[in-house]
Design an enzyme around this catalytic site. Sequence first.
Site, mmCIF file in Angstrom:
data_model
loop_
_atom_site.group_PDB
_atom_site.id
_atom_site.type_symbol
_atom_site.label_atom_id
_atom_site.label_comp_id
_atom_site.label_asym_id
_atom_site.label_seq_id
_atom_site.Cartn_x
_atom_site.Cartn_y
_atom_site.Cartn_z
ATOM 1 N N GLU A 195 5.238 -1.747 2.948
ATOM 2 C CA GLU A 195 5.261 -1.236 1.584
ATOM 3 C C GLU A 195 3.961 -1.562 0.852
ATOM 4 O O GLU A 195 3.342 -0.705 0.232
ATOM 5 C CB GLU A 195 6.448 -1.828 0.825
ATOM 6 C CG GLU A 195 6.556 -1.332 -0.608
ATOM 7 C CD GLU A 195 6.731 0.164 -0.653
ATOM 8 O OE1 GLU A 195 5.784 0.844 -1.102
ATOM 9 O OE2 GLU A 195 7.774 0.668 -0.225
ATOM 10 N N ASP B 69 1.133 1.213 -0.343
ATOM 11 C CA ASP B 69 0.826 1.413 -1.760
ATOM 12 C C ASP B 69 -0.669 1.276 -2.034
ATOM 13 O O ASP B 69 -1.270 2.107 -2.729
ATOM 14 C CB ASP B 69 1.604 0.403 -2.610
ATOM 15 C CG ASP B 69 3.103 0.651 -2.613
ATOM 16 O OD1 ASP B 69 3.522 1.754 -2.217
ATOM 17 O OD2 ASP B 69 3.853 -0.257 -3.004
ATOM 18 N N SER C 127 8.161 6.002 -1.495
ATOM 19 C CA SER C 127 7.215 4.913 -1.726
ATOM 20 C C SER C 127 5.781 5.395 -1.689
ATOM 21 O O SER C 127 4.916 4.852 -2.363
ATOM 22 C CB SER C 127 7.366 3.838 -0.640
ATOM 23 O OG SER C 127 8.344 2.911 -0.984
#
Length: 516
Positions: free
Chosen positions: A244, A248, A446
Site C-alpha cells: 500500500e 501510494d 488504493s
Amino acid sequence: MSSPKKIALAGSHKAPHERETTGKVNRNETIEVTVRIRRKKSIESKLQSGERVTHKNYEKEFGSSQKDVDKVEDFAHQYHLSTAQVSLARRSVILRGSVSDMEAAFSVNLAASTDAAGNQIRVREGDIFIPAALKDIIEGVFGLDNRPVARPMFKISKRDGQIVAHTAAPQAFTPDQLAKIYGFPNGFNGKGQTIGIIELGGGFRTKDLTNYFKSLGIKKPKVKAISVDSGKNSPSNADGADGEVMLDIEVAGAVSPGANIVVYFCPNTDQGFLDAITQSVHDAANKPSVISISWGSAEVNWTQQSLTSFNEAFKAASLLGVTICVAAGDAGSADGVTTGATGGQPNVDFPASSPYVLACGGTSLIVNNGVVSTETVWHDSDTSAGGGGVSSTFPLPDYQANSNVPATAGFQFKGRGVPDVAADADPNTGYKVLVDGQQMVIGGTSAVAPLMAGLIARVNQQKGKTAGFINPTIYATPGLCRDITVGDNDTTTSHGGYTARVGWDACTGLGVLSKF
C-alpha cells in the site's frame, strides 16, 4: 472531591469485539487518548460561501477555545491524567494516564483481546461517559479501544498464487503512462505542491524509491515521513502493508514528481487515523494541498463519533483549500460485509462516503497503441470489484441533487452517493510498482486515490492556486469526466448492487476525470 455527574457521550457506543476477550488488560499500562472539542463557532456559513481561510485564521476563528480546553483538563486532572498535547486548530487534547485511571475517568471497562493477526489489543463495548457539564464541549474520545479499524484498498495481481511481475502481466501500466493515456495536463509535474499520504501501517525503503524512479527515467520526488501517535515508517514485506505504502508514493510521485510527498504514519486505530487526518490537514509547516487516503472500512463498522469527527476534519480541509482523495473500496457493493444486519447487502465504505472528500472508484482498462480501447467497471470476482453505493449516514449533498442517486438500500433515506470519479483499478490491468525490491503489479482503488492526488497537484500548479474541494465543480460542469457505462459492482448475495449507466452511477461515479 466528589465525582461529577456523568452522562453517556453521544455517538460513542461501541459494539462488542468479535473475538474472545480475556479481561487481563494491564491496568498499570500508560496509554493516550484523544479528546475532540467543539469549535468556537459554526463552520457551516463559511463553507457555504466558498471562502478560504489560512491556517492561522482557521485556528483563531474555528479552532477550539482555551476555556473549553481548560475545562477538559480540569476534569482529566481529577483522575490523575496528564496533558500530553493540545492543538486548538485540530480541536484535540491528548491525555496520558494509566489504563485504570482512564477507566475511572470515562467510566468504561477495558478488556484484552486479539486482532485478526493475533496481536493483543484493548477493547471496550457500550458507551463512554463524560461529566454532564462537558456534554456540549466534548465531541469524541478516541484511543480507549485500539482495535484495527481500516484495511488497505490494494489488490496484488497474482497467478496460481504467485505474484505477477511486470514482464508477466498481459497489460499493466506505469503511473506516468496512465497520466498520458488519460490526458492529464501536459507540461506540469506538481512543482510547488505537497501531496500528503496517510498510512496505517507498513513503510517504504528509500533504495526502492530510488531504483523505481530511475527505471522510469523520472527524478525521484522528495519524500518525508512523519510519525503520528508513535506510528512509524516500518517496512516489512512485499505482501503486507508495504504494498500500500509503496503503491501510494510511487503512483503520486510518478504523476507529479515535482511535488513534495509527506507520508503520515499512524497506528491502525480510530484514534491514529483521526489524528493523522487532523495533523495532515492542519500541517502549517508542510502545507499539503492534496491528501491521499487508501484505507477504509464499511460505514457499519464505525462508531458515530468517528463518522462525525472524521467528517468535521474534512470540512476543515475544504475551508483550508485542501483536497482529500479517498479510495472507494475493493469489494464491490457489499464492501466485504458478510455478517450482521447488513451482511451480504449493499454497504458503502468510509471515509469515502464523507460528502467532503473525492471518492475514487475503479475501472478495468484496455489500451491499444496508447489509446483507451475499452474501459468498464472493475469487477473480477465476488470479492474483487470497485466499491460504490449510498451512505446510510451522510445525507445527499447539494452537488449530487441532480445525479439520480438511489435511496439507501432498505431505507427511505437519501444518502451521499459513492464514488465521485474512477480510474484503472483492476489488478489484471494494474500498476507496475516496486515493493521491497520486488517488481509487482498492483490494482485496487488504493491506486486511484494517489493517481487523482497527482492529477490535482498538476492542476494546482497549472492554475497557480489550490483546487480545494472540487466536488461541486465537477458535478456542475459537464464534460470534465469520461463516462463509464458498462459493467456492475454487484457483490451482494441479494443482487442488490449497482450497474453502470449514462451519467453518475454507484460504480464509477461521473467517470474518469482528467482535468477540471
